[in-house]
Motif scaffolding. Structure first.
Motif, short mmCIF file in Angstrom:
data_model
loop_
_atom_site.label_atom_id
_atom_site.label_comp_id
_atom_site.label_asym_id
_atom_site.label_seq_id
_atom_site.Cartn_x
_atom_site.Cartn_y
_atom_site.Cartn_z
N HIS A 31 14.78 18.77 107.15
CA HIS A 31 13.53 19.10 107.57
C HIS A 31 12.87 19.99 107.95
CE1 HIS A 31 10.24 17.01 110.76
NE2 HIS A 31 10.96 18.27 111.35
N ARG A 32 13.02 20.73 107.90
CA ARG A 32 12.34 22.07 108.59
C ARG A 32 12.19 23.16 106.79
NH1 ARG A 32 14.72 26.00 111.97
NH2 ARG A 32 17.25 25.87 111.58
N TYR A 33 13.17 23.01 106.28
CA TYR A 33 12.47 23.82 104.54
C TYR A 33 12.01 22.78 104.01
CZ TYR A 33 14.41 27.91 106.83
OH TYR A 33 15.18 28.98 107.85
N ASN A 34 12.00 21.55 103.88
CA ASN A 34 11.47 21.03 102.53
C ASN A 34 12.80 20.33 101.49
OD1 ASN A 34 9.64 19.11 101.25
ND2 ASN A 34 9.17 20.76 100.56
N LEU A 35 13.57 20.17 102.28
CA LEU A 35 14.63 20.26 101.02
C LEU A 35 14.89 18.95 101.03
CD1 LEU A 35 17.71 22.41 102.95
CD2 LEU A 35 16.06 22.43 101.12
N HIS A 36 15.74 18.16 99.90
CA HIS A 36 15.68 16.80 98.97
C HIS A 36 17.28 16.80 98.73
CE1 HIS A 36 11.24 16.51 98.48
NE2 HIS A 36 11.76 17.63 98.87
N GLU A 37 17.90 15.46 99.11
CA GLU A 37 19.16 15.73 98.67
C GLU A 37 19.60 15.24 98.02
OE1 GLU A 37 21.42 12.57 101.36
OE2 GLU A 37 22.88 13.66 101.10
N ILE A 38 20.31 15.35 96.91
CA ILE A 38 20.61 14.81 95.49
C ILE A 38 22.46 14.88 96.21
CG2 ILE A 38 21.57 17.79 94.59
CD1 ILE A 38 20.70 15.50 91.99
#
Ligand SMILES: [Zn+2]
Ligand SMILES: [Zn+2]
Length: 415
Positions: A31-38
């Motif tokens: 949420h805080r670092y704008n990650l996307h799950e793979i």
């Protein structure tokens, strides 16, 4: 009785809250670092790891779970997370997404290792790989994120950083290193004898005493960095200092995988008493995507072993937060369970964590059970309560009692 396979571990109900906390912390970083799950498969073609991890690594040479499947393909259970993600990045043209693309995953990894403390044949990794960005600022940001991860558990390990240089300065360094090692080959361990040909950098990583002694006076990569690599590394150090990341430059640091370029890092506890003190690490691998058949693409990433982190926290006496709690146990003091089910359903429908009596236990035994399962409150549903519409709630922690109407219950438990 059939036992668990060697080198594996059950996560028992009594400790699963620790895993939930790890997942919560990771989602918070997302949420805080704008990650996307793979999510990539548990197994891949063996060739991917040979090319993506490196022929000269211990992982590929000694530790892979490889088997031939019924279609006569050589399959390997993933020994680490990066290669599969890089494969998927290329295969699914993720380079067409807006770059940089910051990915993360939590995945089991499999390595056939001699089981010892913190080294399992199946372990879990939290990893993050950032594609399409090659700057000291990105290097700093991913280290800030990994630091934040550890800080969420109340620890602040030192991150050792080193720079392996770009292709140009690395080539010069490896030549110098080989010249230095050449007269010592006879005194090295057999593994390093082979490494001299395949990947002399990895000799620096050897834990055998004879090799450690030779390494002491080996030339240091940082004396061979080109101007670009040097100024970039200095910039990174400045950024880390500004961001209050607890780092230390370690010119002898090399890491086990072949694909690293420029920055490599490792999180350690400098308190040597704790033995297994490497908590995670990573680096930049700008050649990996190309190596696997994609277009040139800068990538930086890290992997953190979760089991090892949890053992470490336990050894340090640090408690993992638990948000697990049971708001209320609904006890019955009436013949018919229907109203008990109804009230429990109403509570659950409104987001209250509730358990109800399903047995023919006496009321006293129900209270005992509620205490054992650590319910915070017991709500008694009996004929009197149903008649008066007033329910008594006993707070088990504070041994307080409250009387409420049915309509007030949800608000009471949700605080
Ligand atoms: Zn360079
Ligand atoms: Zn050696």
């Amino acid at each position: 009785m059939i036992n668990i396979p060697k080198g594996t571990k059950d996560v028992l109900p009594s400790e699963s809250y620790k895993w939930h906390e790890v997942e919560r912390v990771v989602r918070d970083l997302k949420h805080r670092y704008n990650l996307h799950e793979i999510k990539t498969p548990m197994f891949e073609h063996t060739e991917l790891f040979i090319r993506g991890v490196g022929k000269s690594t211990d992982i590929v040479n000694k530790e892979m779970y490889t088997f031939v499947d019924k279609g006569n393909r050589s399959i390997t259970l993933k020994p680490e997370g990066t290669a599969g993600v890089a494969r998927s990045f290329i295969e699914n043209s993720l380079y067409n997404e807006p770059l940089p693309l910051k990915l993360y995953y939590i995945t089991p990894c499999f390595r056939y290792e001699r089981p010892q403390a913190g080294r399992l044949r199946q372990h879990t990794q939290f990893g993050s790989e950032w594609f399409g960005v090659d700057s000291p600022e990105a290097d700093a940001e991913i280290l800030m994120m990994a630091s934040d991860f550890y800080r969420s558990f109340g620890i602040n390990p030192t991150v050792l950083i080193n720079n392996l240089g770009c292709a140009e300065c690395r080539k010069k360094y490896v030549e110098t290193l080989k010249e230095y090692f050449k007269p010592h080959i006879g005194d090295m361990c057999p593994d390093c004898g082979k490494r001299f040909e395949t990947n002399p950098l990895r000799i620096l990583d050897c834990k055998v005493d004879e090799c450690k002694a030779i390494n002491k006076n080996a030339p240091k990569i940082t004396d061979y960095l080109c101007d670009d690599c040097n100024s970039r590394f200095n910039k990174l150090k400045k950024l880390l200092k500004n961001a209050n990341v607890n780092y230390k430059f370690e010119p002898m640091l090399v890491r086990g995988l072949d694909y690293y370029t420029n920055l490599i890092f490792e999180f350690i506890d400098e308190d040597k008493k704790l033995g297994q003190n490497a908590l995670g690490g990573g680096g930049r691998y700008n050649n990996l995507v190309e190596e696997l058949g994609g277009k040139p693409m800068p990538v930086i990433g890290f992997g953190i072993g979760i089991e090892r982190l949890l053992i470490y926290l336990e050894n340090k006496g640090i408690e993992v937060n638990s948000d697990e709690h049971l708001n209320v146990y609904v006890a019955n003091a009436c013949e018919d369970l229907t109203p008990v089910i109804e009230i429990t359903k109403m509570l659950r429908d409104n987001g209250v964590s509730a358990e109800m009596n399903l047995t023919d236990r006496s009321l006293k035994a129900q209270f005992k059970y509620a205490d054992k399962i650590k319910a915070e409150n017991v709500l008694v549903v009996g004929d009197d309560e149903l008649k008066s519409g007033k329910f008594t709630i006993k707070n088990l922690k504070e041994s307080k009692q409250t009387t409420l109407t049915k309509n007030e219950l949800v608000k009471y438990f949700k605080g």
